[in-house]
Write an enzyme that holds these catalytic residues in place. Sequence first.
Site, PDB file in Angstrom:
ATOM      1  N   ASP A 214       0.799  -1.241   0.181  1.00 26.14           N
ATOM      2  CA  ASP A 214      -0.078   0.290  -0.027  1.00 26.14           C
ATOM      3  C   ASP A 214       0.933   1.318   0.240  1.00 26.14           C
ATOM      4  OD1 ASP A 214      -2.758   1.123   0.419  1.00 26.14           O
ATOM      5  OD2 ASP A 214      -2.061   1.814   2.255  1.00 26.14           O
ATOM      6  N   GLU A 272       1.870  -0.247  -4.916  1.00 34.07           N
ATOM      7  CA  GLU A 272       1.079   0.683  -5.372  1.00 34.07           C
ATOM      8  C   GLU A 272       1.828   2.218  -5.606  1.00 34.07           C
ATOM      9  OE1 GLU A 272      -3.041   2.966  -3.976  1.00 34.07           O
ATOM     10  OE2 GLU A 272      -1.524   2.463  -2.580  1.00 34.07           O
TER      11      GLU A 272
HETATM   12  O1  ISL Z   1      -2.863   9.323  -5.504  1.00 34.19           O
HETATM   13  C1  ISL Z   1      -2.397   9.290  -4.311  1.00 34.19           C
HETATM   14  C2  ISL Z   1      -1.064   9.755  -3.906  1.00 34.19           C
HETATM   15  O2  ISL Z   1      -0.196  10.212  -4.779  1.00 34.19           O
HETATM   16  C3  ISL Z   1      -3.376   8.548  -3.460  1.00 34.19           C
HETATM   17  O3  ISL Z   1      -4.326   8.279  -4.138  1.00 34.19           O
HETATM   18  C4  ISL Z   1      -2.969   7.378  -2.941  1.00 34.19           C
HETATM   19  O4  ISL Z   1      -1.795   6.755  -3.248  1.00 34.19           O
HETATM   20  C5  ISL Z   1      -4.030   6.502  -2.559  1.00 34.19           C
HETATM   21  O5  ISL Z   1      -5.190   6.999  -2.041  1.00 34.19           O
HETATM   22  C6  ISL Z   1      -3.560   5.283  -1.550  1.00 34.19           C
HETATM   23  O6  ISL Z   1      -4.498   4.168  -1.385  1.00 34.19           O
HETATM   24  C7  ISL Z   1      -4.116   3.038  -0.688  1.00 34.19           C
HETATM   25  O7  ISL Z   1      -4.012   3.479   0.603  1.00 34.19           O
HETATM   26  C8  ISL Z   1      -5.110   4.034   1.568  1.00 34.19           C
HETATM   27  C9  ISL Z   1      -6.278   3.286   1.402  1.00 34.19           C
HETATM   28  O8  ISL Z   1      -7.243   4.005   1.729  1.00 34.19           O
HETATM   29  C10 ISL Z   1      -6.797   2.642  -0.149  1.00 34.19           C
HETATM   30  O9  ISL Z   1      -7.729   1.976  -0.223  1.00 34.19           O
HETATM   31  C11 ISL Z   1      -5.592   1.870  -0.615  1.00 34.19           C
HETATM   32  O10 ISL Z   1      -5.541   1.552  -1.898  1.00 34.19           O
HETATM   33  C12 ISL Z   1      -4.527   4.327   2.711  1.00 34.19           C
HETATM   34  O11 ISL Z   1      -3.995   3.183   3.062  1.00 34.19           O
END
Ligand code: ISL
Length: 527
Positions: A214, A272
């Site tokens: 994540d 991610e």
């Molecule tokens: O674009 C972003 C940062 O550059 C954000 O979108 C971020 O990376 C994204 O929201 C992260 O998502 C992940 O972590 C969150 C969680 O709520 C999401 O479901 C998960 O996929 C916090 O842990």
Amino acid sequence: MTDRLEPQPEPWWKDAIFYQIYPRSFADSNGDGVGDLGGVRDKLGYLELLGIDAIWLSPIMKSPMADHGYDVSDPRAIDPLFGDLAVMDSLIEEAHARDIKVTMDLVPNHTSDRHPWFVAALDSAPGSPERARYIFRDGKGPGGSEPPNNWPSIFGGPAWTRIREADGTPGQWYLHIFAAEQPDLDWTNPEVSEDLATTLRFWLDRGVDGFRIDVAHGMAKPEGLPNMSLETNELMKNDDTDPRFNNPAVHEIHRGIRKIMDEYPGSTTVGEIWVQDNVRFSEYIRPDELHLGFNFRLAEAEFDAAAIRNAVSNSLDAVALVDGTPTWTLSNHDVVREVTRYGGGTRGTARARAMILLELALPGTVFVYNGAELGLPNVDLPDESLQDPVWERSGHTERGRDGCRVPLPWEGTEPPFAFSSSPATWLPMPTEWSSLTVEEQLEDVDSMLSLYRSAFELRALRPEFAGTGVDWYGSPPGCLAFRRPGGLICALNATDVPIPLPPGEVLMSSAPLVDGQLPADAAAWLV
Ligand code: ISL
């Protein structure tokens, strides 16, 4: 004995189909209206029939569920809502017996505010070792009443919350890039990386095959925590100049993770990574960092031939910089479902059918979000059902991500469609989904589910899918076509009228051909 070098088989994850399970919404085995690991185990037969190679479980660790598991209070325990270690162990064993790998979400950027470390930090004094695991700072302005910098939280509101010290006086502030219940860890503190190493080994020793990491572009924060430009702070909108993400020190963290993964041959990581610049993106998948990185360009592209071609070329170019493996995804638990994004209704469904054929024709690793194989649309939920922290934190201006997280319909004619024995599912299920159940679609050769199954099978069996890279074909405006080295040709028609197909034998198409031509909003595979 021979000293001839045998060619090594490619690692399994380089062309795998991963199936993302959002555990709350997949299948409920104990009748509390929330999906769980017992539900996943019960449905392994379905996953085998579907033909996927690996599952990715969104977080299942102990969590107060402020962000549905992305706020972890014990990274080495299963949340009781989802089951226990025994059911996780049996899920791993039974999945492996069916030749399905098991990967799980890991949340290294932050913990829950109920994690014992954070509880101890609140009980300890400023400057203490307990506080040093998180990012506590004194406030600015008179009496420290203003946050240490101007960073907003991704979920709305400020990224800082002020605490009360043990004596009850207003005290320091702590950083949380997401909800206030998700305090950011201080990755310059060696205790933090040591604890992650323990967590990695804990799950790998139990037989887990890898992790989805994540916010893999988060974790490292810039020296001095400088203010940021506040023009773009939208969820899922990424800006490479945003100081909250993609700081160079993050790569040392990934190298540390990789060293541990290398102790477990065959294991894998996918990060991610919301980073636009190809060079910066590729740095994350250098040979000593992550195995794979999510590239979200295809999920962000409109149903438009030029936009799709751009997304594909760009993703291929990005990984080519480091000889990495491309990844493809049309949706996940954070974005609007593809049927809805492509226009909804029959048209949205036709386009989603075309896009899965396009995606599966590409070289690399594919990630499918549970329910995409049923063609589920996003759901317009009533205000009172909304649970995503985004809804509250945005002052009810952003509805958040619940619309793509509605439980899956399995069988029957009424909600909860055998998802649960309880009608009180954690998000309400639409009655119209009676035509989209797994039971209905398994019977119907023209269903989305049947399309997915046939396409997965052909992709696994046919030699024409071999080889990396793609050669683009000339094609009419509004269309695209490419060829894989093994001989597969994929054509997509994003115009409003039928188009002639390139020469070859049609292996499958997302819609019936019209007088030998590919109809609008459709794709075909040829050999
Ligand atoms: O674009 C972003 C940062 O550059 C954000 O979108 C971020 O990376 C994204 O929201 C992260 O998502 C992940 O972590 C969150 C969680 O709520 C999401 O479901 C998960 O996929 C916090 O842990």
